[in-house]
Write a protein that holds these residues in place. Structure first.
Motif, mmCIF file in Angstrom:
data_model
loop_
_atom_site.group_PDB
_atom_site.id
_atom_site.type_symbol
_atom_site.label_atom_id
_atom_site.label_comp_id
_atom_site.label_asym_id
_atom_site.label_seq_id
_atom_site.Cartn_x
_atom_site.Cartn_y
_atom_site.Cartn_z
ATOM 1 N N TYR A 99 0.808 -1.123 0.005
ATOM 2 C CA TYR A 99 0.105 0.221 -0.008
ATOM 3 C C TYR A 99 0.866 1.136 -0.080
ATOM 4 O O TYR A 99 1.762 1.241 0.681
ATOM 5 C CB TYR A 99 -0.761 0.131 1.310
ATOM 6 N N PHE A 100 0.459 2.252 -0.849
ATOM 7 C CA PHE A 100 1.104 3.680 -0.698
ATOM 8 C C PHE A 100 0.047 4.460 -0.969
ATOM 9 O O PHE A 100 -0.961 4.425 -1.665
ATOM 10 C CB PHE A 100 2.064 3.847 -1.616
ATOM 11 N N ASP A 101 -0.005 5.630 -0.178
ATOM 12 C CA ASP A 101 -1.162 6.429 -0.037
ATOM 13 C C ASP A 101 -1.166 7.541 -0.900
ATOM 14 O O ASP A 101 -0.129 7.749 -1.947
ATOM 15 C CB ASP A 101 -1.356 7.075 1.338
ATOM 16 N N PHE A 102 -2.186 8.371 -0.874
ATOM 17 C CA PHE A 102 -2.063 9.572 -1.867
ATOM 18 C C PHE A 102 -1.156 10.642 -1.664
ATOM 19 O O PHE A 102 -0.846 11.235 -2.789
ATOM 20 C CB PHE A 102 -3.794 10.199 -1.462
ATOM 21 N N GLN A 103 -0.289 10.665 -0.666
ATOM 22 C CA GLN A 103 0.776 11.766 -0.579
ATOM 23 C C GLN A 103 1.897 11.369 -1.436
ATOM 24 O O GLN A 103 2.966 11.663 -1.196
ATOM 25 C CB GLN A 103 0.921 11.897 0.875
ATOM 26 N N ALA A 104 1.824 10.043 -1.808
ATOM 27 C CA ALA A 104 3.133 9.654 -2.402
ATOM 28 C C ALA A 104 3.337 10.016 -4.003
ATOM 29 O O ALA A 104 4.607 9.963 -4.483
ATOM 30 C CB ALA A 104 3.132 7.881 -2.655
ATOM 31 N N ALA A 105 2.454 10.612 -4.349
ATOM 32 C CA ALA A 105 2.567 11.526 -5.571
ATOM 33 C C ALA A 105 1.586 12.503 -5.806
ATOM 34 O O ALA A 105 0.741 12.805 -4.859
ATOM 35 C CB ALA A 105 2.030 10.542 -6.741
ATOM 36 N N LYS A 106 2.091 13.731 -6.424
ATOM 37 C CA LYS A 106 1.619 14.909 -6.552
ATOM 38 C C LYS A 106 1.252 15.184 -8.210
ATOM 39 O O LYS A 106 1.878 14.740 -8.918
ATOM 40 C CB LYS A 106 2.134 16.285 -5.955
ATOM 41 N N VAL A 107 0.281 15.926 -8.191
ATOM 42 C CA VAL A 107 -0.033 16.226 -9.608
ATOM 43 C C VAL A 107 0.905 17.733 -9.790
ATOM 44 O O VAL A 107 0.894 18.581 -9.081
ATOM 45 C CB VAL A 107 -1.511 16.753 -9.745
ATOM 46 N N THR A 108 1.673 17.576 -11.060
ATOM 47 C CA THR A 108 2.605 18.707 -11.243
ATOM 48 C C THR A 108 2.194 19.483 -12.614
ATOM 49 O O THR A 108 2.827 20.703 -12.845
ATOM 50 C CB THR A 108 3.808 18.320 -11.355
ATOM 51 N N HIS A 109 1.351 18.991 -13.382
ATOM 52 C CA HIS A 109 0.838 19.708 -14.679
ATOM 53 C C HIS A 109 -0.476 19.123 -14.987
ATOM 54 O O HIS A 109 -0.672 17.884 -14.943
ATOM 55 C CB HIS A 109 1.866 19.542 -15.662
ATOM 56 N N VAL A 110 -1.301 19.929 -15.429
ATOM 57 C CA VAL A 110 -2.647 19.399 -16.219
ATOM 58 C C VAL A 110 -2.692 20.269 -17.535
ATOM 59 O O VAL A 110 -2.640 21.434 -17.611
ATOM 60 C CB VAL A 110 -3.914 19.729 -15.386
ATOM 61 N N ASP A 111 -2.898 19.634 -18.580
ATOM 62 C CA ASP A 111 -3.189 20.192 -19.869
ATOM 63 C C ASP A 111 -4.572 19.944 -20.167
ATOM 64 O O ASP A 111 -4.971 18.993 -20.788
ATOM 65 C CB ASP A 111 -2.034 19.473 -21.032
ATOM 66 N N GLU A 112 -5.312 21.113 -20.070
ATOM 67 C CA GLU A 112 -6.711 20.831 -20.302
ATOM 68 C C GLU A 112 -7.002 20.654 -21.698
ATOM 69 O O GLU A 112 -8.302 20.025 -22.213
ATOM 70 C CB GLU A 112 -7.548 22.150 -19.726
ATOM 71 N N ALA A 113 -6.304 21.389 -22.423
ATOM 72 C CA ALA A 113 -6.696 21.294 -24.105
ATOM 73 C C ALA A 113 -6.716 19.561 -24.593
ATOM 74 O O ALA A 113 -7.376 19.298 -25.326
ATOM 75 C CB ALA A 113 -5.552 21.949 -25.022
ATOM 76 N N GLU A 114 -5.648 18.820 -23.971
ATOM 77 C CA GLU A 114 -5.155 17.366 -24.509
ATOM 78 C C GLU A 114 -5.778 16.814 -23.401
ATOM 79 O O GLU A 114 -5.936 15.404 -23.560
ATOM 80 C CB GLU A 114 -3.839 17.202 -24.617
ATOM 81 N N GLN A 115 -6.370 17.340 -22.303
ATOM 82 C CA GLN A 115 -6.896 16.320 -21.449
ATOM 83 C C GLN A 115 -5.839 15.497 -20.738
ATOM 84 O O GLN A 115 -6.053 14.220 -20.667
ATOM 85 C CB GLN A 115 -8.186 15.713 -21.600
ATOM 86 N N ARG A 116 -4.500 15.819 -20.718
ATOM 87 C CA ARG A 116 -3.434 15.034 -19.876
ATOM 88 C C ARG A 116 -2.962 15.579 -18.642
ATOM 89 O O ARG A 116 -3.247 16.726 -18.340
ATOM 90 C CB ARG A 116 -2.583 15.243 -20.810
#
Length: 237
Positions: free
Chosen positions: A185-202
């Motif tokens: 198990y690893f929790d939600f704090q193990a990774a963070k969102v660093t970029h969102v491309d809304e045009a490409e939905q990435r």
């Protein structure tokens, strides 16, 4: 996110289904179905040539229905790929894929979704589908999104609760993708969102801790997201 190549159904339980490949990762095949729990019966396991596992012996109809719908998705994909077996096993609630294949499963009260890829592609797929729950997202945001992540999401054009649900789902997809390697198990704090491309939905997720000798802090993962009328889907390939 999706490039459908086929639509079909298996009424009355399977109301609608489509299969195809992921637009940003063509080696990753998918099947998405909308199912009707009201029309579930145990006899459907035989109809779809799927074993009813012992782990479901005491399960309620809701659990059996979502299990069967997801296995039906996997069966469709494995048949299309002419795999040696179209049965996805279960070991301690973790899907066991036929030899030579990797995949991921997700389901909700009305949708089931599966992605698969041949092992030689090297892909480690993770898929997740979450139905809208804006109030819950706002109430629980601090459990899965750091202050920096919440600031990044609030700057998007997406409605904030929708952005939170997308992040929640993206981290679920990451967990499913990396479970075969991490095996703990690893929790939600193990990774963070660093970029969102809304045009490409990435989106991009970056590990904030080392999970294995190969998955070090700073490792970057890219994924896609898409919206249904009442749900969000995320995928990491």
């Amino acid at each position: 996110m999706f490039s459908p190549t086929r639509t079909f159904d298996a009424p009355p339980f399977i109301r609608r289904a489509e299969s195809g490949y992921m637009r940003h990762q063509p080696a990753l095949a998918y099947c998405l179905v909308e199912y009707d729990r009201a029309h579930y019966s145990d006899e459907l396991f035989q109809r779809f040539s799927q074993p009813l596992p012992a782990v479901l012996a005491n399960a309620v109809a809701k659990r059996r229905a979502e299990y069967l719908a997801s296995r039906y998705c996997g069966q469709v994909l494995l048949e299309q790929a002419q795999a040696a077996s179209t049965v996805i096993g279960t070991d301690d609630r973790v899907p066991q894929w036929p030899a030579g294949w990797r995949g991921s499963i997700s389901h909700s009260d009305k949708y089931a979704l599966v992605v698969v890829a041949p092992e030689p592609t090297g892909l480690m797929p993770g898929i997740d589908i979450e139905q809208w729950q804006p109030e819950i997202m706002l109430e629980t945001a601090d459990m899965f999104a750091s202050p920096d992540e919440q600031k990044l999401l609030s700057a998007l054009t997406l409605p904030y609760p929708q952005a939170l649900l997308t992040l929640f789902s993206a981290k679920e997809s990451l967990y499913k993708s990396q479970w075969p390697e991490v095996r703990r198990y690893f929790d939600f704090q193990a990774a963070k969102v660093t970029h969102v491309d809304e045009a490409e939905q990435r989106f991009t997720l970056t590990l904030t801790e080392t999970l294995t000798p190969e998955l070090k802090c700073g490792t970057v993962f890219s994924g896609s997201y898409a919206f249904l009328s009442d749900a969000v889907i995320t995928c990491i390939g």
